[in-house]
Design a protein around this motif. Structure first.
Motif, PDB file in Angstrom:
ATOM      1  N   THR A   1       0.983  -1.310  -0.122  1.00 33.05           N
ATOM      2  CA  THR A   1       0.110   0.111   0.067  1.00 33.05           C
ATOM      3  C   THR A   1       1.069   1.298  -0.059  1.00 33.05           C
ATOM      4  O   THR A   1       2.079   1.126   0.283  1.00 33.05           O
ATOM      5  N   VAL A   2       0.342   2.355  -0.325  1.00 35.46           N
ATOM      6  CA  VAL A   2       0.916   3.597  -0.292  1.00 35.46           C
ATOM      7  C   VAL A   2       0.000   4.720   0.229  1.00 35.46           C
ATOM      8  O   VAL A   2      -1.218   4.778   0.088  1.00 35.46           O
ATOM      9  N   GLU A   3       0.754   5.573   1.187  1.00 32.46           N
ATOM     10  CA  GLU A   3      -0.092   6.695   1.819  1.00 32.46           C
ATOM     11  C   GLU A   3       0.750   7.772   1.880  1.00 32.46           C
ATOM     12  O   GLU A   3       1.940   7.918   2.044  1.00 32.46           O
ATOM     13  N   VAL A   4      -0.176   8.914   1.197  1.00 30.21           N
ATOM     14  CA  VAL A   4       0.555  10.162   1.105  1.00 30.21           C
ATOM     15  C   VAL A   4      -0.188  11.175   1.958  1.00 30.21           C
ATOM     16  O   VAL A   4      -1.440  11.359   2.192  1.00 30.21           O
ATOM     17  N   GLU A   5       0.872  11.963   2.882  1.00 29.88           N
ATOM     18  CA  GLU A   5       0.419  12.845   3.590  1.00 29.88           C
ATOM     19  C   GLU A   5       0.496  14.187   3.091  1.00 29.88           C
ATOM     20  O   GLU A   5       1.405  14.835   2.892  1.00 29.88           O
ATOM     21  N   THR A   6      -0.894  14.590   2.881  1.00 33.01           N
ATOM     22  CA  THR A   6      -1.118  15.994   2.222  1.00 33.01           C
ATOM     23  C   THR A   6      -1.305  16.945   3.196  1.00 33.01           C
ATOM     24  O   THR A   6      -1.717  16.530   4.316  1.00 33.01           O
ATOM     25  N   ALA A   7      -1.725  18.136   3.003  1.00 32.80           N
ATOM     26  CA  ALA A   7      -2.100  19.348   3.819  1.00 32.80           C
ATOM     27  C   ALA A   7      -3.550  19.158   4.164  1.00 32.80           C
ATOM     28  O   ALA A   7      -4.103  19.565   5.185  1.00 32.80           O
ATOM     29  N   SER A   8      -4.301  18.431   3.375  1.00 31.73           N
ATOM     30  CA  SER A   8      -5.648  18.142   3.437  1.00 31.73           C
ATOM     31  C   SER A   8      -5.853  16.610   4.304  1.00 31.73           C
ATOM     32  O   SER A   8      -7.144  16.525   4.551  1.00 31.73           O
ATOM     33  N   GLY A   9      -4.799  16.068   4.683  1.00 30.49           N
ATOM     34  CA  GLY A   9      -5.074  14.776   5.390  1.00 30.49           C
ATOM     35  C   GLY A   9      -4.455  13.595   4.504  1.00 30.49           C
ATOM     36  O   GLY A   9      -3.484  13.863   3.556  1.00 30.49           O
ATOM     37  N   THR A  10      -4.595  12.402   4.953  1.00 30.88           N
ATOM     38  CA  THR A  10      -3.907  11.334   4.310  1.00 30.88           C
ATOM     39  C   THR A  10      -4.802  10.747   3.101  1.00 30.88           C
ATOM     40  O   THR A  10      -5.760  10.681   3.087  1.00 30.88           O
ATOM     41  N   VAL A  11      -4.038  10.510   2.028  1.00 34.17           N
ATOM     42  CA  VAL A  11      -4.406  10.025   0.973  1.00 34.17           C
ATOM     43  C   VAL A  11      -4.196   8.445   0.659  1.00 34.17           C
ATOM     44  O   VAL A  11      -2.764   8.551   0.705  1.00 34.17           O
TER      45      VAL A  11
END
Length: 242
Positions: free
Chosen positions: A181-191
């Motif tokens: 899996t991949v998790e992207v931590e953006t300013a709007s939350g985790t994607v």
């Protein structure tokens, strides 16, 4: 001679008795006996046999059902009664074991549509993609030009914002185990994104995701962090946020 006369007279039948016997014989000769109701007797006999058989079968069924419905409670006291034995409860089914996802295996040049206008495909050289703002322009990130060390865990990232969305993609490589899996931590939350790889375990693959564009998407220090995890939940490779 005089002694035998009385015995002969004693054996002689009276005349009236003989006449009466002859009259009865003559009358019986003219009597016709009535027919025996044999069919009625047979029908009654069959009904009686069927009734007895039904009674025996009904009693047998009751005797067979009683042990199934009741079991006497042990004990010798006068208060012991029979109780209904409930059916044994079946064990609940075992839950199916969870299976961790693995990367989607794609053929070289096979296009994957992540969003309208956002397409990716892989070749032996690296990752290719287009974005909605420039769908006719093919972009490329090499996996073999020496700019990445595939012997060390790492993640790259390319991003483009368009119409309120940010289109993110990159390479991952060098980790141990199987990427999951991949998790992207953006300013709007985790994607949560997705992974694709070429067949044959090349040791690298590509990830992609789409996120809402935040108001500070282009400000300094707003580069998302990316974490690729393996099938055991551990870190396969990571790119720290900047």
């Amino acid at each position: 001679m005089t002694d035998r006369a009385p015995e002969a007279e004693a054996d002689r039948e009276p005349a009236e008795t003989g006449r009466l016997r002859d009259a009865l014989a003559e009358a019986a000769h003219h009597i016709t006996p009535s027919r025996v109701p044999l069919a009625a007797v047979q029908r009654r006999g069959r009904r009686l046999r069927h009734r007895r058989r039904a009674t025996v079968l009904g009693a047998g069924c009751v005797l067979l059902l009683l042990p199934l419905a009741f079991v006497a409670r042990p004990g010798t006291g006068s208060d012991d009664t029979a109780r209904v034995v409930p059916p044994a409860a079946s064990a609940p089914p075992s839950p199916a074991p969870s299976v961790s996802p693995t990367p989607r295996i794609v053929a070289p040049g096979e296009r994957v549509t992540a969003a309208p206008g956002f397409q990716l495909w892989l070749t032996a050289e690296g990752k290719h993609w287009t974005t909605p703002s420039m769908p006719e322009l093919e972009q490329f990130r090499s996996a073999v030009d020496g700019n990445i060390d595939r012997g060390t865990p790492g993640v790259t990232m390319q991003s483009e914002a368009s119409d309120g969305h940010t289109y993110l993609s990159g390479l991952y490589y060098g980790g141990t185990g199987t990427a999951s899996t991949v998790e992207v931590e953006t300013a709007s939350g985790t994607v949560h994104g997705k992974l694709i790889e070429l067949p044959g375990n090349p040791g690298w693959g590509a990830w992609y995701a789409t996120a809402e564009t935040g108001p500070d998407a282009n400000s300094p220090g707003s580069s998302p962090g990316v974490t690729v995890r393996d099938t055991e939940g551990g870190i396969y490779a990571r790119l720290a946020a900047r």
